[in-house]
Scaffold this motif. Structure first.
Motif, short mmCIF file in Angstrom:
data_model
loop_
_atom_site.label_atom_id
_atom_site.label_comp_id
_atom_site.label_asym_id
_atom_site.label_seq_id
_atom_site.Cartn_x
_atom_site.Cartn_y
_atom_site.Cartn_z
N PHE A 27 41.61 28.77 38.04
CA PHE A 27 40.91 29.76 38.85
C PHE A 27 40.23 29.10 40.06
N ILE A 28 39.66 27.92 39.84
CA ILE A 28 39.06 27.20 40.97
C ILE A 28 40.11 26.85 42.00
N GLN A 29 41.29 26.43 41.54
CA GLN A 29 42.38 26.16 42.46
C GLN A 29 42.77 27.41 43.24
N ASN A 30 42.89 28.54 42.55
CA ASN A 30 43.21 29.80 43.22
C ASN A 30 42.19 30.12 44.31
N ALA A 31 40.91 29.95 43.97
CA ALA A 31 39.85 30.24 44.93
C ALA A 31 39.88 29.27 46.11
N ASN A 32 40.13 28.00 45.84
CA ASN A 32 40.26 27.03 46.93
C ASN A 32 41.43 27.39 47.84
N ASP A 33 42.54 27.83 47.24
CA ASP A 33 43.71 28.21 48.04
C ASP A 33 43.42 29.39 48.93
N GLY A 35 40.65 29.79 50.46
CA GLY A 35 39.69 29.38 51.47
C GLY A 35 38.24 29.47 51.06
N GLN A 36 37.96 29.66 49.76
CA GLN A 36 36.56 29.78 49.32
C GLN A 36 35.85 28.42 49.25
N ALA A 37 36.62 27.34 49.28
CA ALA A 37 36.05 25.99 49.26
C ALA A 37 35.06 25.82 48.11
N VAL A 38 35.51 26.20 46.91
CA VAL A 38 34.66 26.07 45.73
C VAL A 38 34.32 24.60 45.47
N GLY A 39 35.28 23.74 45.67
CA GLY A 39 35.09 22.32 45.41
C GLY A 39 36.08 21.82 44.37
N ARG A 40 35.79 20.65 43.84
CA ARG A 40 36.69 20.06 42.86
C ARG A 40 35.92 19.67 41.61
N VAL A 41 36.69 19.37 40.57
CA VAL A 41 36.16 19.23 39.22
C VAL A 41 36.16 17.77 38.80
N VAL A 42 35.08 17.35 38.15
CA VAL A 42 35.03 16.08 37.43
C VAL A 42 35.01 16.40 35.94
N ILE A 43 35.99 15.91 35.22
CA ILE A 43 36.11 16.19 33.79
C ILE A 43 35.49 15.05 32.98
N VAL A 44 34.80 15.43 31.93
CA VAL A 44 34.27 14.47 30.97
C VAL A 44 35.04 14.63 29.67
N GLN A 45 35.76 13.60 29.28
CA GLN A 45 36.48 13.62 28.01
C GLN A 45 35.61 12.95 26.95
N PHE A 237 18.43 37.48 38.42
CA PHE A 237 19.02 37.09 39.69
C PHE A 237 20.53 37.31 39.67
N LYS A 238 21.10 37.36 40.83
CA LYS A 238 22.54 37.52 40.96
C LYS A 238 23.23 36.21 40.59
N PRO A 239 24.26 36.27 39.75
CA PRO A 239 24.93 35.03 39.36
C PRO A 239 25.62 34.37 40.55
N THR A 240 25.52 33.05 40.61
CA THR A 240 26.15 32.29 41.68
C THR A 240 27.55 31.90 41.22
N LEU A 241 28.55 32.61 41.74
CA LEU A 241 29.92 32.43 41.29
C LEU A 241 30.88 32.43 42.48
N PHE A 242 32.06 31.94 42.23
CA PHE A 242 33.14 32.14 43.20
C PHE A 242 33.87 33.43 42.83
N ARG A 243 34.73 33.90 43.70
CA ARG A 243 35.44 35.16 43.49
C ARG A 243 36.82 34.88 42.89
N HIS A 244 37.18 35.69 41.89
CA HIS A 244 38.51 35.61 41.30
C HIS A 244 38.79 36.92 40.59
N ALA A 245 40.06 37.33 40.61
CA ALA A 245 40.44 38.60 39.99
C ALA A 245 40.15 38.62 38.50
N ALA A 246 40.14 37.46 37.85
CA ALA A 246 39.89 37.41 36.41
C ALA A 246 38.42 37.59 36.07
#
Length: 376
Positions: A27-33, A35-45, A237-246
């Motif tokens: 979903f973050i990739q979809n939003a970046n595509d 133009g929302q510029a959500v950013g990128r992910v650092v994963i912790v395993q 407060f209003k949640p701080t989110l990116f936009r996605h159809a899901a």
């Protein structure tokens, strides 16, 4: 539009498993595509395995096969996910995880530790490097950020636990008190950070070994077209989110939780308990057996649906959709995967249904009892 390679690391994700990769990271990739510029992910395993190594060895990302039926039409498409910048192994790179916690670019924390993931370990301390449990790791990360004067974060726990964010917040605060961290930190965690109760819904499975991409993409994964990320609207407060159809921001998450966890996940766990010992290996194999389908329909419509129909709109319709989703010919959903952490799952997915059935009807539900007795 900012080039993808220049997007900052804005998401810290506890969990490298296929679900988060095919759900949140996609979903973050979809939003970046878009133009929302959500950013990128650092994963912790945090668990053993090679996922972090594989993620770091595939700088161009991985693929999600989105396959199945949607609105009566067959869907079969491939999506590329490049939203993950890097993956860190907690045991070896905890200092780097804490460095991300201090970053001014960080905005969101996502977790997915299964139903058993909120359990604490007595050995975890404020100076453990790293702590064992996910909540203790999260507490250290938030404490590190607080000490650095970082901005409050948005926390999205994706565990299938009712009130997941509220429960996790309480655990973090209890750990902060046990570790004698200052009250100002607890106040910041509770009052400044956004803890968003949410429910995730999408069946994600390993990709088929014979798919053309399987040899080149070791992180290839399959997902059904159906997706829902229901997020409860906070009171203050209003949640701080990116936009996605899901993403659906709702006033009351309870009906969404009930229908998904009790019907879809409950039926999954019952199926694994009932039919895996009989030699069935996948959900599709079970759904191809007439007697098995008859048993499952009886469990769903006669014992599960009656306990929640008065609290959930269109419970029978959702039950019908569950069977359609289970019949997805592309998903090799293994019963062995569903059976992992089974004892913890039935406490959430099946036991409450059994208790409510007895309370409502004064009778023991035969099929539910059969599953629960087999688990004992």
């Amino acid at each position: 539009m900012m080039p993808e390679s220049d997007l900052p690391e804005t998401v810290l994700q506890f969990g490298a498993g296929r679900f988060l990769r095919a759900f949140v990271d996609r979903f973050i990739q979809n939003a970046n595509d878009e133009g929302q510029a959500v950013g990128r992910v650092v994963i912790v395993q945090s668990t053993p395995g090679q996922r972090a190594e594989l993620l770091n060895s595939q700088p161009d990302g991985f693929h999600v096969l989105v396959r199945g039926y949607a609105d009566g039409e067959l869907v079969d498409r491939t999506e590329t996910v490049r939203s993950i910048r890097r993956a860190l192994v907690a045991q070896d790179q905890w200092d780097e995880v804490l460095a991300v916690a201090r970053s001014k670019e960080l905005r969101w924390i996502v977790t997915n530790a299964t139903e058993a993931g909120y359990a604490l370990q007595a050995a975890d301390r404020a100076d453990s490097a790293p702590p064992y449990s996910m909540p203790a790791k999260l507490t250290q990360v938030l404490w590190e950020r607080f000490q650095a004067g970082g901005a409050p974060l948005v926390l999205l726990p994706c565990e299938l636990i009712e009130g997941n964010a509220g429960q996790l917040c309480e655990i973090v605060c209890s750990l902060a008190r046990a570790w004698s961290l200052p009250d100002a930190f607890t106040g910041w965690v509770q009052g400044r950070c956004q803890w968003l109760d949410n429910l995730v819904d999408c069946i994600v499975t390993p990709a088929p070994d014979d798919h053309p991409l399987a040899n080149s993409d070791k992180l290839l994964v399959s997902a059904e077209p159906y997706v829902l990320w229901a997020i409860q609207r906070p009171a203050n407060f209003k949640p701080t989110l990116f936009r996605h159809a899901a993403i659906q921001v709702v006033d009351d998450l309870a009906p969404y939780y009930l229908r998904k966890v009790r019907m879809l996940n409950g039926l999954h766990s019952a199926m694994a308990a009932k039919f895996r010992p009989a030699g069935f290996e996948t959900v599709l194999q079970v759904l191809s057996d007439r007697d098995a389908v008859r048993w499952l329909r009886g469990l769903l419509y006669e014992e599960i649906v009656p306990t929640i129909a008065y609290r959930v709109d269109d419970a029978a319709l959702f039950a019908d959709q569950v069977f359609d989703r289970f019949r997805n010919p592309f998903l090799a959903h293994k019963l062995s995967d569903i059976a992992k952490n089974h004892a913890a799952k039935i406490v959430v997915r099946l036991r409450p249904t059994r208790d409510e059935y007895v309370k409502l009807f004064g009778l023991a539900p035969k099929k539910l009892d059969e599953v629960l007795e087999a688990t004992c």
